[in-house]
Design a protein around this motif. Structure first.
Motif, short mmCIF file in Angstrom:
data_model
loop_
_atom_site.label_atom_id
_atom_site.label_comp_id
_atom_site.label_asym_id
_atom_site.label_seq_id
_atom_site.Cartn_x
_atom_site.Cartn_y
_atom_site.Cartn_z
N GLY A 27 -13.51 -4.52 11.61
CA GLY A 27 -12.21 -3.90 11.86
C GLY A 27 -11.29 -3.92 10.67
N ALA A 28 -11.72 -4.50 9.55
CA ALA A 28 -10.89 -4.58 8.35
C ALA A 28 -10.95 -3.27 7.58
CB ALA A 28 -11.34 -5.73 7.47
N VAL A 29 -9.81 -2.88 7.01
CA VAL A 29 -9.73 -1.63 6.27
C VAL A 29 -10.08 -1.86 4.80
CG1 VAL A 29 -7.29 -1.89 5.63
CG2 VAL A 29 -8.26 0.41 5.88
N SER A 30 -10.62 -0.85 4.18
CA SER A 30 -10.88 -0.87 2.74
C SER A 30 -9.96 0.13 2.07
CB SER A 30 -12.34 -0.51 2.46
OG SER A 30 -12.59 -0.40 1.08
N LYS A 31 -9.01 -0.38 1.28
CA LYS A 31 -8.11 0.45 0.49
C LYS A 31 -7.54 -0.40 -0.61
CE LYS A 31 -4.22 -0.10 3.74
NZ LYS A 31 -3.27 0.62 4.61
N ALA A 32 -7.01 0.22 -1.63
CA ALA A 32 -6.54 -0.52 -2.80
C ALA A 32 -5.04 -0.79 -2.71
CB ALA A 32 -6.83 0.27 -4.08
N PRO A 33 -4.61 -2.05 -2.96
CA PRO A 33 -3.17 -2.33 -3.02
C PRO A 33 -2.57 -1.77 -4.29
CG PRO A 33 -4.40 -4.28 -3.66
CD PRO A 33 -5.42 -3.25 -3.24
N LYS A 34 -1.25 -1.57 -4.26
CA LYS A 34 -0.55 -1.03 -5.42
C LYS A 34 0.48 -2.05 -5.90
CE LYS A 34 -0.92 3.55 -3.31
NZ LYS A 34 -0.16 4.63 -2.63
N GLY A 35 0.49 -2.31 -7.20
CA GLY A 35 1.50 -3.19 -7.77
C GLY A 35 2.78 -2.43 -8.02
N MET A 36 3.88 -2.97 -7.50
CA MET A 36 5.19 -2.34 -7.64
C MET A 36 6.20 -3.34 -8.22
SD MET A 36 4.81 0.74 -6.42
CE MET A 36 3.46 1.55 -5.55
N VAL A 37 7.16 -2.82 -8.97
CA VAL A 37 8.27 -3.63 -9.43
C VAL A 37 9.54 -2.88 -9.09
CG1 VAL A 37 8.18 -2.63 -11.76
CG2 VAL A 37 9.30 -4.86 -11.40
N ILE A 38 10.58 -3.61 -8.69
CA ILE A 38 11.85 -2.99 -8.35
C ILE A 38 12.69 -2.83 -9.61
CG2 ILE A 38 14.00 -3.26 -7.03
CD1 ILE A 38 12.37 -4.81 -4.95
N GLU A 39 13.01 -1.58 -9.91
CA GLU A 39 13.83 -1.26 -11.08
C GLU A 39 14.87 -0.23 -10.69
OE1 GLU A 39 11.33 0.11 -14.23
OE2 GLU A 39 10.43 -1.85 -14.60
N ASN A 40 16.12 -0.49 -11.04
CA ASN A 40 17.22 0.43 -10.76
C ASN A 40 17.28 0.82 -9.29
OD1 ASN A 40 17.95 0.59 -13.57
ND2 ASN A 40 16.24 2.02 -13.86
N PRO A 91 0.80 -1.23 0.00
CA PRO A 91 0.00 0.00 0.00
C PRO A 91 0.83 1.27 0.00
CG PRO A 91 0.12 -0.88 2.21
CD PRO A 91 0.83 -1.87 1.32
N PHE A 92 2.16 1.15 0.04
CA PHE A 92 3.01 2.33 0.18
C PHE A 92 4.20 2.26 -0.74
CE2 PHE A 92 6.68 4.36 2.39
CZ PHE A 92 6.25 5.68 2.31
N ASN A 93 4.52 3.38 -1.38
CA ASN A 93 5.68 3.49 -2.25
C ASN A 93 6.48 4.72 -1.84
OD1 ASN A 93 7.56 3.63 -4.30
ND2 ASN A 93 6.10 4.26 -5.88
N ALA A 94 7.65 4.49 -1.23
CA ALA A 94 8.48 5.60 -0.74
C ALA A 94 8.99 6.48 -1.88
CB ALA A 94 9.65 5.07 0.07
N ASP A 95 8.96 5.99 -3.11
CA ASP A 95 9.41 6.77 -4.25
C ASP A 95 8.29 7.57 -4.92
OD1 ASP A 95 12.08 5.96 -4.07
OD2 ASP A 95 11.64 4.09 -5.12
N SER A 96 7.10 7.52 -4.35
CA SER A 96 5.98 8.26 -4.93
C SER A 96 6.27 9.75 -4.93
CB SER A 96 4.70 7.97 -4.14
OG SER A 96 3.62 8.71 -4.66
N GLY A 114 14.89 0.90 -7.02
CA GLY A 114 13.75 1.61 -6.45
C GLY A 114 12.45 0.99 -6.90
N TYR A 115 11.36 1.40 -6.28
CA TYR A 115 10.04 0.91 -6.63
C TYR A 115 9.44 1.72 -7.78
CZ TYR A 115 10.03 -1.76 -2.26
OH TYR A 115 10.34 -2.64 -1.25
N VAL A 116 8.84 1.04 -8.72
CA VAL A 116 8.16 1.68 -9.84
C VAL A 116 6.75 1.10 -9.91
CG1 VAL A 116 8.13 2.05 -12.33
CG2 VAL A 116 10.31 2.00 -11.11
N GLY A 117 5.74 1.96 -10.02
CA GLY A 117 4.37 1.50 -10.10
C GLY A 117 4.11 0.70 -11.37
N MET A 118 3.30 -0.35 -11.25
CA MET A 118 2.98 -1.21 -12.38
C MET A 118 1.62 -0.87 -12.99
SD MET A 118 4.32 -4.87 -10.87
CE MET A 118 3.80 -5.79 -12.32
#
Length: 400
Positions: A380-393, A290-295, A395-399
């Protein structure tokens, strides 16, 4: 719909926080308890347990640090909601987690961040339920954490959701045709994700050609599991685990000239910061997080900069989830009309009534680092969307 939009708070606090921030590459040592200026009685006592020492310490300290940044921002903004934060070390052990929880209760904890990892949180969630202390864990994802407890909430995805979402993502993106799985069979996190992944894969027609298990004590040599996957023709290996064993799997696959695609879950977030790990081995690794530090969004950039300044490293998903937990609490406490002079039990009943969204009832809604428009149901469950990431160079890049 009332939303807690914390960017303005963060910006208002930025000048004050910059005076507190450390510099350089070292990790700043933080106090176990942090109070706002003035009387501690004017603040809500917020406690949590996590592995601050031992093999899982990277997760516990990340959550503690992320929560601390949020507390500092909120307190510096000077609003009606103020926090005093205290974490106790549970070393990723259920029995020690209960002892740590009892220490927090003696301290006067009014609201809880639960425990960072699943097995300890299963134990402490039973205690918070019995004591009627509301708890919102950043990262304990086992369904047993929530089951039968109306005052236990999660910021992270529950394990079944991660497993089924991963299978769906692999299917939708056509990432692999023959799937191998390597999982930890004495860990509720890994097992829960594995079970739902297999179920969803079968529903979708994804072919699982190998399953390799490991446990504590045999988690350094993965040659058997990798050879089984290679012999079965697996072109993608699913890794529902934390990143320490995953790093060894990537290294050993490279050594045997086996190069399938690798797909992980949120526990692998942070593999690029693992000490001594050759990050080139992670090139092409995919994961849902759910989190991308490179966003490049402003909220994330501000958080990452503050985290680096204070702690000398890049924050992972555990830090971001804990940060969001504190802001969710600030929204809920304000919405419920809670004050720091209330008992933990009275606060709990107010939050049980206020937090969830259901049948036309508007609960807490949060625009956070790990999701926009996040809400919670009555389980108690959260509703939010996961994010697909791939590691390139490196760092994380969104898919997507």
């Amino acid at each position: 719909m009332k939303k807690m939009r914390f960017l303005s708070l963060a910006m208002a606090a930025a000048m004050s926080l910059s005076l507190l921030a450390g510099c350089g590459g070292g990790t700043a040592k933080q106090p176990e308890s942090s109070s706002p200026a003035g009387s501690a009685s004017a603040a809500f006592k917020l406690g949590g347990t996590g592995p601050l020492t031992g093999g899982a310490a990277i997760y516990g300290n990340a959550a503690k640090n992320g929560a601390q940044i949020a507390v500092d921002e909120i307190n510096a903004a000077g609003g009606a909601i103020q926090f005093e934060l205290k974490y106790e070390d549970d070393t990723h052990d259920a029995e020690k987690a209960v002892n740590a929880y009892n220490a927090l209760k003696d301290w006067g904890m009014q609201i809880s961040l639960g425990s960072v990892t699943s097995k300890p949180c299963e134990a402490t969630s039973s205690e918070t339920f019995a004591d009627r202390i509301f708890a919102l864990t950043p990262s304990a994802s086992s369904t047993a954490v929530l089951e039968g407890k109306d005052n236990m909430y999660q910021m992270c995805f529950v394990d079944p959701n991660q497993g089924s979402a991963s299978a769906q993502y692999i299917f939708d993106k056509k990432l692999g045709t023959k799937i191998g799985i390597i999982y930890k069979n004495d860990d509720v996190y890994s097992m829960g994700i594995t079970d739902t992944f297999k179920s969803k894969a079968a529903e979708l027609g994804l072919e699982v050609v190998s399953e390799g298990a490991f446990a504590d004590g045999n988690d350094t040599d993965f040659s058997v599991q990798l050879n089984e996957a290679k012999s079965a023709g697996a072109d993608l290996i699913f890794l529902p685990m934390y990143y320490t064993p995953a790093s060894l799997i990537l290294s050993q696959a490279k050594a045997m000239n086996y190069a399938p695609k690798f797909f992980g879950v949120d526990g692998m977030d942070g593999i690029l910061t693992l000490e001594g790990f050759d990050t080139s081995l992670a090139e092409g690794v995919m994961l849902l997080t759910p989190f991308n530090a490179d966003s490049t969004d402003e909220k994330t950039q501000n958080f990452v900069k503050t985290y680096q300044d204070k702690f000398g490293e890049i924050p992972n998903q555990f830090a971001a989830d804990a940060y969001d937990c504190v802001y969710a609490y600030a929204a809920a406490l304000e919405k419920a009309g809670c004050t720091p002079d209330m008992s933990a039990q009275d606060i709990c009943e107010k939050l049980v009534e206020t937090f969830p969204t259901y049948d036309g009832h508007e609960g807490v809604t949060l625009d956070g680092l790990t999701g926009e428009g996040m809400t919670w149901d009555q389980t108690g469950a959260v509703s939010k969307a996961p994010k697909g990431m791939v590691i390139e160079n490196g760092g994380y890049v969104g898919m997507d």
